[in-house]
Design a protein around this motif. Sequence first.
Motif, mmCIF file in Angstrom:
data_model
loop_
_atom_site.group_PDB
_atom_site.id
_atom_site.type_symbol
_atom_site.label_atom_id
_atom_site.label_comp_id
_atom_site.label_asym_id
_atom_site.label_seq_id
_atom_site.Cartn_x
_atom_site.Cartn_y
_atom_site.Cartn_z
ATOM 1 N N GLY A 35 0.829 -1.145 0.313
ATOM 2 C CA GLY A 35 -0.193 0.012 -0.123
ATOM 3 C C GLY A 35 0.992 1.126 -0.115
ATOM 4 O O GLY A 35 0.101 2.463 0.244
ATOM 5 N N ALA A 38 3.313 2.616 -6.079
ATOM 6 C CA ALA A 38 2.504 2.017 -6.929
ATOM 7 C C ALA A 38 3.096 1.629 -8.097
ATOM 8 O O ALA A 38 2.649 1.381 -9.174
ATOM 9 C CB ALA A 38 1.084 2.969 -7.511
ATOM 10 N N HIS B 9 -9.788 5.222 0.167
ATOM 11 C CA HIS B 9 -9.115 5.696 1.304
ATOM 12 C C HIS B 9 -8.280 4.685 1.898
ATOM 13 O O HIS B 9 -7.526 4.916 2.526
ATOM 14 C CB HIS B 9 -10.244 6.194 2.475
ATOM 15 C CG HIS B 9 -11.419 4.955 2.784
ATOM 16 N ND1 HIS B 9 -12.756 5.102 3.011
ATOM 17 C CD2 HIS B 9 -11.191 3.834 2.845
ATOM 18 C CE1 HIS B 9 -13.063 3.872 3.511
ATOM 19 N NE2 HIS B 9 -12.307 3.116 3.557
ATOM 20 N N SER B 10 -8.462 3.510 1.247
ATOM 21 C CA SER B 10 -7.545 2.290 1.898
ATOM 22 C C SER B 10 -6.816 1.614 0.564
ATOM 23 O O SER B 10 -7.490 1.496 -0.529
ATOM 24 C CB SER B 10 -8.455 1.345 2.584
ATOM 25 O OG SER B 10 -9.138 0.646 1.958
ATOM 26 N N THR B 11 -5.734 1.013 0.691
ATOM 27 C CA THR B 11 -5.228 0.124 -0.287
ATOM 28 C C THR B 11 -6.098 -1.272 -0.694
ATOM 29 O O THR B 11 -6.085 -1.210 -1.850
ATOM 30 C CB THR B 11 -4.062 -0.617 0.563
ATOM 31 O OG1 THR B 11 -3.049 0.465 1.045
ATOM 32 C CG2 THR B 11 -3.265 -1.516 -0.553
ATOM 33 N N ARG B 12 -6.734 -1.648 0.279
ATOM 34 C CA ARG B 12 -7.890 -2.835 -0.036
ATOM 35 C C ARG B 12 -9.028 -2.224 -1.167
ATOM 36 O O ARG B 12 -9.326 -2.845 -1.963
ATOM 37 C CB ARG B 12 -8.488 -3.045 1.086
ATOM 38 C CG ARG B 12 -9.524 -4.179 0.856
ATOM 39 C CD ARG B 12 -10.399 -4.795 2.019
ATOM 40 N NE ARG B 12 -11.149 -5.654 1.550
ATOM 41 C CZ ARG B 12 -10.996 -6.847 1.008
ATOM 42 N NH1 ARG B 12 -9.631 -7.604 0.855
ATOM 43 N NH2 ARG B 12 -12.012 -7.726 0.519
ATOM 44 N N VAL B 15 -6.934 -2.142 -4.487
ATOM 45 C CA VAL B 15 -6.770 -3.540 -5.069
ATOM 46 C C VAL B 15 -7.902 -3.866 -5.503
ATOM 47 O O VAL B 15 -8.021 -4.649 -6.594
ATOM 48 C CB VAL B 15 -6.263 -4.342 -3.842
ATOM 49 C CG1 VAL B 15 -6.253 -5.946 -4.147
ATOM 50 C CG2 VAL B 15 -4.632 -4.031 -3.474
ATOM 51 N N ARG B 19 -8.730 -5.145 -9.413
ATOM 52 C CA ARG B 19 -9.222 -6.446 -9.774
ATOM 53 C C ARG B 19 -10.479 -6.534 -10.406
ATOM 54 O O ARG B 19 -10.621 -7.052 -11.638
ATOM 55 C CB ARG B 19 -9.468 -7.327 -8.567
ATOM 56 C CG ARG B 19 -8.340 -7.747 -8.253
ATOM 57 C CD ARG B 19 -8.716 -8.864 -6.690
ATOM 58 N NE ARG B 19 -7.577 -9.009 -5.881
ATOM 59 C CZ ARG B 19 -7.683 -9.356 -4.537
ATOM 60 N NH1 ARG B 19 -8.857 -9.633 -4.095
ATOM 61 N NH2 ARG B 19 -6.560 -9.544 -3.960
ATOM 62 N N VAL B 30 -2.769 1.409 -11.998
ATOM 63 C CA VAL B 30 -2.668 1.808 -10.629
ATOM 64 C C VAL B 30 -1.383 2.564 -10.609
ATOM 65 O O VAL B 30 -0.294 2.277 -11.371
ATOM 66 C CB VAL B 30 -2.445 0.701 -9.738
ATOM 67 C CG1 VAL B 30 -2.189 0.995 -8.438
ATOM 68 C CG2 VAL B 30 -3.684 -0.236 -10.009
ATOM 69 N N ILE B 31 -1.690 3.907 -10.092
ATOM 70 C CA ILE B 31 -0.608 4.962 -10.148
ATOM 71 C C ILE B 31 -0.352 5.395 -8.601
ATOM 72 O O ILE B 31 -1.183 5.208 -7.799
ATOM 73 C CB ILE B 31 -0.877 5.934 -11.064
ATOM 74 C CG1 ILE B 31 -2.069 6.760 -10.652
ATOM 75 C CG2 ILE B 31 -0.969 5.659 -12.505
ATOM 76 C CD1 ILE B 31 -2.223 8.106 -11.012
ATOM 77 N N PRO B 32 0.978 6.046 -8.387
ATOM 78 C CA PRO B 32 0.756 6.871 -7.107
ATOM 79 C C PRO B 32 -0.171 7.803 -7.253
ATOM 80 O O PRO B 32 -0.320 8.489 -7.822
ATOM 81 C CB PRO B 32 2.351 7.274 -6.982
ATOM 82 C CG PRO B 32 3.198 6.572 -8.128
ATOM 83 C CD PRO B 32 2.042 6.041 -9.202
ATOM 84 N N SER B 39 -2.406 14.181 -0.350
ATOM 85 C CA SER B 39 -1.046 13.868 0.447
ATOM 86 C C SER B 39 -1.015 12.271 0.819
ATOM 87 O O SER B 39 0.105 12.030 1.486
ATOM 88 C CB SER B 39 -1.251 14.906 1.429
ATOM 89 O OG SER B 39 -2.015 14.204 2.437
ATOM 90 N N GLU B 40 -1.751 11.516 0.259
ATOM 91 C CA GLU B 40 -1.599 10.130 0.654
ATOM 92 C C GLU B 40 -0.522 9.787 -0.138
ATOM 93 O O GLU B 40 0.035 10.041 -1.214
ATOM 94 C CB GLU B 40 -2.795 9.096 0.416
ATOM 95 C CG GLU B 40 -4.147 9.727 1.268
ATOM 96 C CD GLU B 40 -5.267 8.841 1.037
ATOM 97 O OE1 GLU B 40 -5.101 7.788 0.496
ATOM 98 O OE2 GLU B 40 -6.253 9.247 1.440
ATOM 99 N N CYS B 41 0.250 8.608 0.420
ATOM 100 C CA CYS B 41 1.395 8.008 -0.170
ATOM 101 C C CYS B 41 1.276 6.556 -1.014
ATOM 102 O O CYS B 41 2.163 5.626 -0.884
ATOM 103 C CB CYS B 41 2.669 8.000 0.710
ATOM 104 S SG CYS B 41 2.221 7.137 2.277
ATOM 105 N N GLY B 42 -0.223 6.242 -0.905
ATOM 106 C CA GLY B 42 -0.646 5.067 -1.735
ATOM 107 C C GLY B 42 -0.744 5.128 -3.032
ATOM 108 O O GLY B 42 -0.050 5.739 -3.831
ATOM 109 N N MET B 43 -2.154 4.376 -3.354
ATOM 110 C CA MET B 43 -2.265 3.992 -4.923
ATOM 111 C C MET B 43 -3.696 4.536 -5.204
ATOM 112 O O MET B 43 -4.358 4.771 -4.420
ATOM 113 C CB MET B 43 -2.369 2.681 -5.051
ATOM 114 C CG MET B 43 -0.883 1.885 -4.718
ATOM 115 S SD MET B 43 -1.011 -0.088 -5.032
ATOM 116 C CE MET B 43 -1.699 -0.671 -3.875
#
Lengths: 374, 71
Positions: A35, A38, B9-12, B15, B19, B30-32, B39-43
Amino acid sequence: MKNTYFDNAATSFPKPPAVAEMITTYLNAVGGTYGRSAYQRVIDASSGVETVRDLMAEKLQVEHVEHVIFSFNATTAINTILSGLNLNNSHILISPLEHNAVTRPLEILRGKCGVTIDIMPHFPDGRIDIDNVKSMIRDTTKLVIVNHQSNVNGVIQPVDKVKNVVGGIPVLLDLAQSLGHIPVKLDEWNIDFAVFTGHKGLLGPSGTGGFFIRNPDLVDPLVAGGTGSRSESYEMPSFAPDKFEAGTPNIAGIYGLLGALKNPCKRQYKQQKYIELLDTISSCGFVKVLRATDKNDQGDLFSLVHHRYDCSHIASALYTKYAIETRSGLHCAPLAHTTLGTFPNGSVRFSLSPYHTDSDLDFLCNAIKKLEYI
Amino acid sequence: MRTMFAIFHSTRGVVRANRACTKKSIPCKVIPVPREYSSECGMALEFDETVEREIKKVLEEEMLVAEFHKK
């Protein structure tokens, strides 16, 4: 080849080959964190973790997959719930066969938060006496804790009936010894909190586990830190699973658990053979077997106490003479042994694996029968 | 044609969205998470606005909540 490992309640062995394969695949090929950022490795690793969350929700029989939280073991999960609930000056009911994973955190709460604890009424084998639970409930009772399957005598508790009796009072269910061995239906039973481990009945690696939480708003997180989400805030995210999953998870371990969940081992020995083993040992005359009174309440483990020799002597003799690996002592469950009348001496525990065969049980039975005089 | 982003709001959430879209062969990536939106650092999910309706339908079916942005 004989399987003489009878300590599966401590940790399971052997594991399905896919466990090691999946750990190796993650470490050597997948890589990537969960998470954060990416690129493809992160997408693959994150997707692998979420697949395990899906499979765990299936195993626990819960609809809200995101309420399945990963931690490093059942103990951490129990501590998260007990320290995160507001239990100040409350009354807690516990089952009579609890493990120290529950009783030690409760002891801290007793000292710091004025919590009072009562043990639910029970039968001699430790099974909860449902008819007499209601009278134990007070206005201040805020939590009921039930060890689903004892790690000392294997007694399976009637959790659905407990929940029916206590009504709206939240129930915390400890699945450490039961999950993977017997069916669990958390939604149907309306269980509020349940903790699990990956390395016992599920046959996964150690360092994996977690919990299910029906209402994440009731519990504050035990650990705070980075989650990859809501990064602008100094506060933890308020939603599950992120609220309870600060820091990088044990991705390699979770991949191992994926291997286990996708390749479960069908139980090789027959239930009838297991009950025969218990009956034969019980009639030996020189041991007392700690088991369920009713065979329908018996999980895949039991203990024994020798009338002549202490438990460490028996465990040592079994190992030296027959290479049988067991666990002797109190099994981190002094309350359970007190309930069963075997405190402080303890017992020798035998815990089965689905990989055991009828022939392995015969071998164990014959070995125990020869222990009258060592 | 404009590029669109879905931020979860979440990685889940990402994903599951990825899918579901892949399963239905809806093109997305899927990108940063783009800095200008969060300011989130996820996907996050990037896609062309031509598939906006399809993507939103999939997310609705999956009961996934996302924040949408157009560039």
